[in-house]
Design a protein around this motif. Sequence first.
Motif, PDB file in Angstrom:
ATOM      1  N   ARG A  80       0.833  -1.213   0.000  1.00 45.03           N
ATOM      2  CA  ARG A  80       0.000   0.000   0.000  1.00 45.03           C
ATOM      3  C   ARG A  80       0.866   1.262   0.000  1.00 45.03           C
ATOM      4  N   TYR A  81       1.935   1.270   0.815  1.00 45.31           N
ATOM      5  CA  TYR A  81       2.816   2.436   0.833  1.00 45.31           C
ATOM      6  C   TYR A  81       3.535   2.602  -0.502  1.00 45.31           C
ATOM      7  N   THR A  82       3.933   1.502  -1.113  1.00 46.14           N
ATOM      8  CA  THR A  82       4.595   1.579  -2.420  1.00 46.14           C
ATOM      9  C   THR A  82       3.664   2.228  -3.445  1.00 46.14           C
ATOM     10  N   ALA A  83       2.420   1.791  -3.480  1.00 45.92           N
ATOM     11  CA  ALA A  83       1.456   2.369  -4.427  1.00 45.92           C
ATOM     12  C   ALA A  83       1.266   3.865  -4.169  1.00 45.92           C
ATOM     13  N   ALA A  84       1.271   4.263  -2.905  1.00 46.94           N
ATOM     14  CA  ALA A  84       1.073   5.677  -2.569  1.00 46.94           C
ATOM     15  C   ALA A  84       2.315   6.518  -2.830  1.00 46.94           C
ATOM     16  N   PHE A  85       3.511   5.967  -2.566  1.00 50.36           N
ATOM     17  CA  PHE A  85       4.739   6.747  -2.612  1.00 50.36           C
ATOM     18  C   PHE A  85       5.403   6.795  -3.985  1.00 50.36           C
ATOM     19  N   GLU A  86       5.301   5.720  -4.770  1.00 52.19           N
ATOM     20  CA  GLU A  86       6.041   5.661  -6.033  1.00 52.19           C
ATOM     21  C   GLU A  86       5.749   6.823  -6.986  1.00 52.19           C
ATOM     22  N   PRO A  87       4.507   7.289  -7.115  1.00 46.33           N
ATOM     23  CA  PRO A  87       4.280   8.403  -8.045  1.00 46.33           C
ATOM     24  C   PRO A  87       5.106   9.652  -7.718  1.00 46.33           C
ATOM     25  N   ALA A  88       5.336   9.900  -6.442  1.00 44.57           N
ATOM     26  CA  ALA A  88       6.090  11.096  -6.050  1.00 44.57           C
ATOM     27  C   ALA A  88       7.563  10.810  -5.788  1.00 44.57           C
ATOM     28  N   LEU A  89       7.880   9.612  -5.280  1.00 44.64           N
ATOM     29  CA  LEU A  89       9.244   9.329  -4.822  1.00 44.64           C
ATOM     30  C   LEU A  89      10.021   8.388  -5.720  1.00 44.64           C
ATOM     31  N   GLY A  90       9.365   7.723  -6.657  1.00 43.78           N
ATOM     32  CA  GLY A  90      10.049   6.781  -7.527  1.00 43.78           C
ATOM     33  C   GLY A  90      10.018   5.370  -6.969  1.00 43.78           C
ATOM     34  N   PRO A  91      10.703   4.428  -7.624  1.00 38.26           N
ATOM     35  CA  PRO A  91      10.692   3.023  -7.220  1.00 38.26           C
ATOM     36  C   PRO A  91      11.085   2.841  -5.757  1.00 38.26           C
ATOM     37  N   GLN A  92      10.435   1.873  -5.125  1.00 37.70           N
ATOM     38  CA  GLN A  92      10.664   1.597  -3.706  1.00 37.70           C
ATOM     39  C   GLN A  92      11.390   0.268  -3.539  1.00 37.70           C
ATOM     40  N   GLU A  93      12.373   0.265  -2.642  1.00 35.82           N
ATOM     41  CA  GLU A  93      13.151  -0.951  -2.345  1.00 35.82           C
ATOM     42  C   GLU A  93      12.466  -1.743  -1.238  1.00 35.82           C
ATOM     43  N   GLY A  94      12.510  -3.062  -1.360  1.00 36.30           N
ATOM     44  CA  GLY A  94      12.004  -3.946  -0.321  1.00 36.30           C
ATOM     45  C   GLY A  94      13.026  -4.096   0.799  1.00 36.30           C
ATOM     46  N   PRO A  95      12.846  -5.136   1.605  1.00 31.63           N
ATOM     47  CA  PRO A  95      13.773  -5.308   2.733  1.00 31.63           C
ATOM     48  C   PRO A  95      15.174  -5.663   2.264  1.00 31.63           C
ATOM     49  N   PRO A  96      16.173  -5.386   3.115  1.00 28.10           N
ATOM     50  CA  PRO A  96      17.540  -5.782   2.778  1.00 28.10           C
ATOM     51  C   PRO A  96      17.633  -7.296   2.611  1.00 28.10           C
ATOM     52  N   ALA A  97      18.584  -7.760   1.832  1.00 30.79           N
ATOM     53  CA  ALA A  97      18.779  -9.190   1.626  1.00 30.79           C
ATOM     54  C   ALA A  97      18.905  -9.902   2.966  1.00 30.79           C
ATOM     55  N   GLY A  98      18.232 -11.039   3.100  1.00 29.59           N
ATOM     56  CA  GLY A  98      18.316 -11.838   4.309  1.00 29.59           C
ATOM     57  C   GLY A  98      17.279 -11.477   5.360  1.00 29.59           C
ATOM     58  N   HIS A  99      16.423 -10.500   5.086  1.00 30.37           N
ATOM     59  CA  HIS A  99      15.392 -10.126   6.075  1.00 30.37           C
ATOM     60  C   HIS A  99      14.025 -10.472   5.571  1.00 30.37           C
TER      61      HIS A  99
END
Length: 99
Positions: A80-99
């Motif tokens: 939900r945050y990705t859908a809301a933020f991407e238009p203004a902030l660009g692509p969103q990264e998921g959790p760091p590797a191993g988490h």
Amino acid sequence: MVLTGTVLDVDEPRLLAYTWGEETLRFTLTAEPGGRTRLVFTDELGPSIAARNAAGWQVCLARLTGETPAGDAWKGYFDRYTAAFEPALGPQEGPPAGH
């Protein structure tokens, strides 16, 4: 993962601000009517990790209120945050590797 930080500001019991890795965290408490307290939390961070951190903090703050979020609640919040933020902030990264 090891993160270091520096305390930037303290005004007990109202304010705590510090760096944590590349982020700056600020917790501000304000008295409210009826003996309540308002917490304003600010996480200054890079735009590509905004959805990840917002989802993680939502889970953490829910636990402070006594809720027990489902083990996979983070993923729904992140989507939900990705859908809301991407238009203004660009692509969103998921959790760091191993988490």
